[in-house]
Motif scaffolding. Structure first.
Motif, PDB file in Angstrom:
ATOM      1  N   GLU A  38       3.419   3.735 -13.539  1.00  0.00           N
ATOM      2  CA  GLU A  38       2.247   2.878 -13.462  1.00  0.00           C
ATOM      3  C   GLU A  38       2.517   1.443 -13.897  1.00  0.00           C
ATOM      4  O   GLU A  38       1.622   0.615 -13.920  1.00  0.00           O
ATOM      5  N   CYS A  39       3.761   1.089 -14.254  1.00  0.00           N
ATOM      6  CA  CYS A  39       4.010  -0.248 -14.784  1.00  0.00           C
ATOM      7  C   CYS A  39       4.342  -1.241 -13.691  1.00  0.00           C
ATOM      8  O   CYS A  39       4.535  -2.423 -13.967  1.00  0.00           O
ATOM      9  N   SER A  40       4.445  -0.825 -12.433  1.00  0.00           N
ATOM     10  CA  SER A  40       4.774  -1.760 -11.362  1.00  0.00           C
ATOM     11  C   SER A  40       3.573  -2.621 -11.016  1.00  0.00           C
ATOM     12  O   SER A  40       2.466  -2.129 -10.861  1.00  0.00           O
ATOM     13  N   VAL A  41       3.796  -3.949 -10.922  1.00  0.00           N
ATOM     14  CA  VAL A  41       2.701  -4.848 -10.576  1.00  0.00           C
ATOM     15  C   VAL A  41       2.438  -4.830  -9.079  1.00  0.00           C
ATOM     16  O   VAL A  41       1.470  -5.427  -8.621  1.00  0.00           O
ATOM     17  N   ASP A  42       3.305  -4.182  -8.288  1.00  0.00           N
ATOM     18  CA  ASP A  42       3.135  -4.130  -6.845  1.00  0.00           C
ATOM     19  C   ASP A  42       2.462  -2.843  -6.389  1.00  0.00           C
ATOM     20  O   ASP A  42       2.371  -2.582  -5.197  1.00  0.00           O
ATOM     21  N   VAL A  43       2.029  -2.021  -7.330  1.00  0.00           N
ATOM     22  CA  VAL A  43       1.364  -0.760  -7.007  1.00  0.00           C
ATOM     23  C   VAL A  43       0.040  -0.701  -7.758  1.00  0.00           C
ATOM     24  O   VAL A  43       0.006  -0.911  -8.969  1.00  0.00           O
ATOM     25  N   THR A  44      -1.028  -0.428  -7.035  1.00  0.00           N
ATOM     26  CA  THR A  44      -2.336  -0.258  -7.652  1.00  0.00           C
ATOM     27  C   THR A  44      -2.753   1.193  -7.509  1.00  0.00           C
ATOM     28  O   THR A  44      -2.736   1.742  -6.402  1.00  0.00           O
ATOM     29  N   TYR A  45      -3.122   1.820  -8.626  1.00  0.00           N
ATOM     30  CA  TYR A  45      -3.541   3.216  -8.604  1.00  0.00           C
ATOM     31  C   TYR A  45      -5.067   3.275  -8.625  1.00  0.00           C
ATOM     32  O   TYR A  45      -5.711   2.651  -9.477  1.00  0.00           O
ATOM     33  N   VAL A  46      -5.627   3.998  -7.680  1.00  0.00           N
ATOM     34  CA  VAL A  46      -7.079   4.132  -7.567  1.00  0.00           C
ATOM     35  C   VAL A  46      -7.446   5.589  -7.815  1.00  0.00           C
ATOM     36  O   VAL A  46      -6.866   6.491  -7.188  1.00  0.00           O
ATOM     37  N   HIS A  47      -8.402   5.812  -8.697  1.00  0.00           N
ATOM     38  CA  HIS A  47      -8.808   7.161  -9.090  1.00  0.00           C
ATOM     39  C   HIS A  47     -10.165   7.502  -8.485  1.00  0.00           C
ATOM     40  O   HIS A  47     -11.063   6.658  -8.450  1.00  0.00           O
ATOM     41  N   GLY A  48     -10.308   8.743  -8.040  1.00  0.00           N
ATOM     42  CA  GLY A  48     -11.595   9.229  -7.548  1.00  0.00           C
ATOM     43  C   GLY A  48     -11.749   9.041  -6.057  1.00  0.00           C
ATOM     44  O   GLY A  48     -11.366   8.009  -5.492  1.00  0.00           O
ATOM     45  N   PHE A  49     -12.314  10.049  -5.409  1.00  0.00           N
ATOM     46  CA  PHE A  49     -12.447  10.034  -3.952  1.00  0.00           C
ATOM     47  C   PHE A  49     -13.299   8.866  -3.465  1.00  0.00           C
ATOM     48  O   PHE A  49     -12.995   8.232  -2.453  1.00  0.00           O
ATOM     49  N   GLU A  50     -14.384   8.558  -4.180  1.00  0.00           N
ATOM     50  CA  GLU A  50     -15.274   7.492  -3.732  1.00  0.00           C
ATOM     51  C   GLU A  50     -14.586   6.131  -3.826  1.00  0.00           C
ATOM     52  O   GLU A  50     -14.702   5.307  -2.906  1.00  0.00           O
ATOM     53  N   GLN A  51     -13.889   5.889  -4.920  1.00  0.00           N
ATOM     54  CA  GLN A  51     -13.184   4.616  -5.069  1.00  0.00           C
ATOM     55  C   GLN A  51     -12.073   4.479  -4.035  1.00  0.00           C
ATOM     56  O   GLN A  51     -11.844   3.393  -3.483  1.00  0.00           O
ATOM     57  N   ILE A  61      -0.358   6.067  -0.350  1.00  0.00           N
ATOM     58  CA  ILE A  61       0.200   7.414  -0.465  1.00  0.00           C
ATOM     59  C   ILE A  61      -0.552   8.172  -1.558  1.00  0.00           C
ATOM     60  O   ILE A  61      -1.113   7.557  -2.464  1.00  0.00           O
ATOM     61  N   PRO A  62      -0.599   9.512  -1.480  1.00  0.00           N
ATOM     62  CA  PRO A  62      -1.268  10.276  -2.529  1.00  0.00           C
ATOM     63  C   PRO A  62      -0.525  10.130  -3.857  1.00  0.00           C
ATOM     64  O   PRO A  62       0.707  10.049  -3.892  1.00  0.00           O
ATOM     65  N   ALA A  63      -1.282  10.109  -4.942  1.00  0.00           N
ATOM     66  CA  ALA A  63      -0.683  10.089  -6.274  1.00  0.00           C
ATOM     67  C   ALA A  63      -1.121  11.296  -7.088  1.00  0.00           C
ATOM     68  O   ALA A  63      -0.915  11.351  -8.293  1.00  0.00           O
ATOM     69  N   ALA A  64      -1.751  12.256  -6.407  1.00  0.00           N
ATOM     70  CA  ALA A  64      -2.157  13.519  -7.027  1.00  0.00           C
ATOM     71  C   ALA A  64      -2.143  14.599  -5.955  1.00  0.00           C
ATOM     72  O   ALA A  64      -2.379  14.315  -4.779  1.00  0.00           O
ATOM     73  N   SER A  65      -1.868  15.824  -6.368  1.00  0.00           N
ATOM     74  CA  SER A  65      -1.729  16.909  -5.394  1.00  0.00           C
ATOM     75  C   SER A  65      -3.016  17.189  -4.643  1.00  0.00           C
ATOM     76  O   SER A  65      -2.993  17.647  -3.497  1.00  0.00           O
ATOM     77  N   ASP A  66      -4.170  16.883  -5.267  1.00  0.00           N
ATOM     78  CA  ASP A  66      -5.450  17.129  -4.596  1.00  0.00           C
ATOM     79  C   ASP A  66      -6.004  15.865  -3.931  1.00  0.00           C
ATOM     80  O   ASP A  66      -7.165  15.830  -3.526  1.00  0.00           O
ATOM     81  N   ASN A  67      -5.172  14.818  -3.825  1.00  0.00           N
ATOM     82  CA  ASN A  67      -5.547  13.547  -3.190  1.00  0.00           C
ATOM     83  C   ASN A  67      -6.680  12.830  -3.911  1.00  0.00           C
ATOM     84  O   ASN A  67      -7.327  11.954  -3.330  1.00  0.00           O
ATOM     85  N   SER A  68      -6.933  13.164  -5.182  1.00  0.00           N
ATOM     86  CA  SER A  68      -7.992  12.497  -5.942  1.00  0.00           C
ATOM     87  C   SER A  68      -7.512  11.186  -6.547  1.00  0.00           C
ATOM     88  O   SER A  68      -8.294  10.479  -7.194  1.00  0.00           O
ATOM     89  N   ARG A  69      -6.264  10.864  -6.340  1.00  0.00           N
ATOM     90  CA  ARG A  69      -5.673   9.637  -6.867  1.00  0.00           C
ATOM     91  C   ARG A  69      -4.710   9.109  -5.817  1.00  0.00           C
ATOM     92  O   ARG A  69      -3.950   9.869  -5.221  1.00  0.00           O
ATOM     93  N   ALA A  70      -4.752   7.816  -5.554  1.00  0.00           N
ATOM     94  CA  ALA A  70      -3.904   7.234  -4.508  1.00  0.00           C
ATOM     95  C   ALA A  70      -3.205   5.992  -5.031  1.00  0.00           C
ATOM     96  O   ALA A  70      -3.731   5.269  -5.876  1.00  0.00           O
ATOM     97  N   ALA A  71      -2.004   5.765  -4.514  1.00  0.00           N
ATOM     98  CA  ALA A  71      -1.230   4.570  -4.849  1.00  0.00           C
ATOM     99  C   ALA A  71      -1.275   3.622  -3.664  1.00  0.00           C
ATOM    100  O   ALA A  71      -0.940   4.008  -2.538  1.00  0.00           O
ATOM    101  N   PHE A  72      -1.672   2.384  -3.907  1.00  0.00           N
ATOM    102  CA  PHE A  72      -1.719   1.344  -2.887  1.00  0.00           C
ATOM    103  C   PHE A  72      -0.533   0.411  -3.139  1.00  0.00           C
ATOM    104  O   PHE A  72      -0.526  -0.342  -4.111  1.00  0.00           O
ATOM    105  N   VAL A  73       0.462   0.503  -2.268  1.00  0.00           N
ATOM    106  CA  VAL A  73       1.739  -0.193  -2.470  1.00  0.00           C
ATOM    107  C   VAL A  73       1.751  -1.472  -1.642  1.00  0.00           C
ATOM    108  O   VAL A  73       1.478  -1.444  -0.441  1.00  0.00           O
ATOM    109  N   GLU A  74       2.087  -2.597  -2.299  1.00  0.00           N
ATOM    110  CA  GLU A  74       2.145  -3.875  -1.605  1.00  0.00           C
ATOM    111  C   GLU A  74       3.516  -4.537  -1.694  1.00  0.00           C
ATOM    112  O   GLU A  74       3.670  -5.653  -1.204  1.00  0.00           O
ATOM    113  N   ASP A  75       4.469  -3.877  -2.323  1.00  0.00           N
ATOM    114  CA  ASP A  75       5.826  -4.425  -2.381  1.00  0.00           C
ATOM    115  C   ASP A  75       6.401  -4.457  -0.962  1.00  0.00           C
ATOM    116  O   ASP A  75       6.515  -3.411  -0.315  1.00  0.00           O
ATOM    117  N   PRO A  76       6.771  -5.633  -0.428  1.00  0.00           N
ATOM    118  CA  PRO A  76       7.229  -5.708   0.972  1.00  0.00           C
ATOM    119  C   PRO A  76       8.422  -4.821   1.267  1.00  0.00           C
ATOM    120  O   PRO A  76       8.496  -4.222   2.351  1.00  0.00           O
TER     121      PRO A  76
END
Length: 329
Positions: free
Chosen positions: A108-121, A216-231
């Protein structure tokens, strides 16, 4: 840095705390701070060696090389009396940089990855990316059938992307082709210029928007996702998708008798005018589009109908239109 009398180099206490943060994977939780750590942490924040993470009350380590260049410039700008400290900076930061390089960091320390929690978010963030996408969306969806309740909205988003001149390519597992709703969705998508193939070997779930953001998924149940922006990482994922796409098989998707007819989209209109014998320029004028946008729709129609020439495409479109009219009672 406004006070030249304050040393911009990390003292022993700051260096020790930074090494402890790096040793912990590059993350320091606020809950783990002791009263004695707070002034030292403030020093690291002032130096820029750590940055706060508001979303989870933590601090992440920053690559010291970024700080070295800034501090060196600041020192030199103060005057000759601090030049010696500027020359000292690389040596003082060398141990810190080495520790940063060799120690595995927390994901979680990468500034090029944003982790979003919860299906609605996650849904809200994806909706934003859908609206901003203007060129291409790549979608790899392992598993079986698509959820039926989400298919109409997905088709509507694709239609809007197609109207902006964009396109969608997707990969399913073979089991998806046997599901009537998923097959009807893929067939309706194909009619607006989107393409889906099936791949009979394992592949990873990913969404790529304009080759700028990968999800990409960041949890096995897809309740958490990683949004990657590193080119570099996004390019790697896009290359992996292209390799899977080349191995995937084309499918002649069937909408089925119960599937509703799609709206008369821009690709439909372009195809209808081509079947009537209009030129690309004439179609652009008729629809109020640029020739480049019309050319993009024609290119997707050629691939959809496997037509090598524009003449062959027009002939196939006329044949398809004639066949459709014969089916009307």
């Amino acid at each position: 840095m406004t006070d030249p009398s304050t040393s911009p180099l990390p003292d022993d206490a700051a260096r020790a705390l930074y090494l402890a943060v790096v040793g912990n994977g590059g993350i320091l939780r606020a809950a783990d701070l002791t009263p004695g750590d707070e002034p030292v942490l403030g020093r690291l924040l002032d130096l820029g060696l750590v940055v706060p993470r508001v979303e989870d009350a933590a601090y992440a380590a920053v690559n010291p090389r970024v700080v070295i260049g800034r501090i060196g410039s600041e020192l030199r700008s103060v005057g000759g009396e601090l030049l010696a400290r500027a020359d000292e900076a690389p040596e003082r930061f060398a141990e810190l940089a080495q520790a940063f390089d060799v120690t595995p960091r927390h994901p979680e320390c990468s500034v090029d990855v944003t982790y979003v929690h919860g299906f609605e978010q996650i849904r809200l963030r994806l909706a934003q990316l859908d609206a901003e996408c203007s060129q291409e969306m790549l979608s790899a969806q392992p598993g079986g059938a698509r959820p039926v309740e989400g298919l109409p909205d997905a088709l509507d988003r694709m239609r809007r992307l197609a109207e902006r001149g964009g396109t969608v390519r997707g990969i399913y597992e073979p089991a998806a082709a046997a599901d009537p709703a998923t097959a009807a969705f893929a067939a309706a998508s194909a009619e607006i210029g989107c393409r889906y193939r099936v791949l009979g070997e394992p592949f990873r779930r990913v969404l790529i928007y304009d080759r700028k953001v990968a999800v990409i998924p960041a949890a096995s149940d897809n309740s958490r996702a990683a949004f990657v922006e590193d080119p570099v990482v996004v390019d790697f994922m896009a290359d992996a998708f292209e390799r899977d796409w080349q191995r995937a098989a084309r499918v002649r998707w069937s909408r089925g008798p119960e599937a509703p007819e799609p709206a008369d989209s821009l690709p439909d209109q372009v195809g209808r005018f081509l079947a009537q014998g209009l030129t690309q320029r004439a179609i652009a004028t008729r629809l109020g589009l640029s020739e480049r946008t019309v050319a993009g729709h024609i290119a997707r129609l050629r691939e959809l109908y496997d037509a090598e020439t524009l003449f062959q495409l027009g002939w196939q479109l006329r044949s398809a239109a004639d066949a459709a009219r014969r089916r009307v009672p």
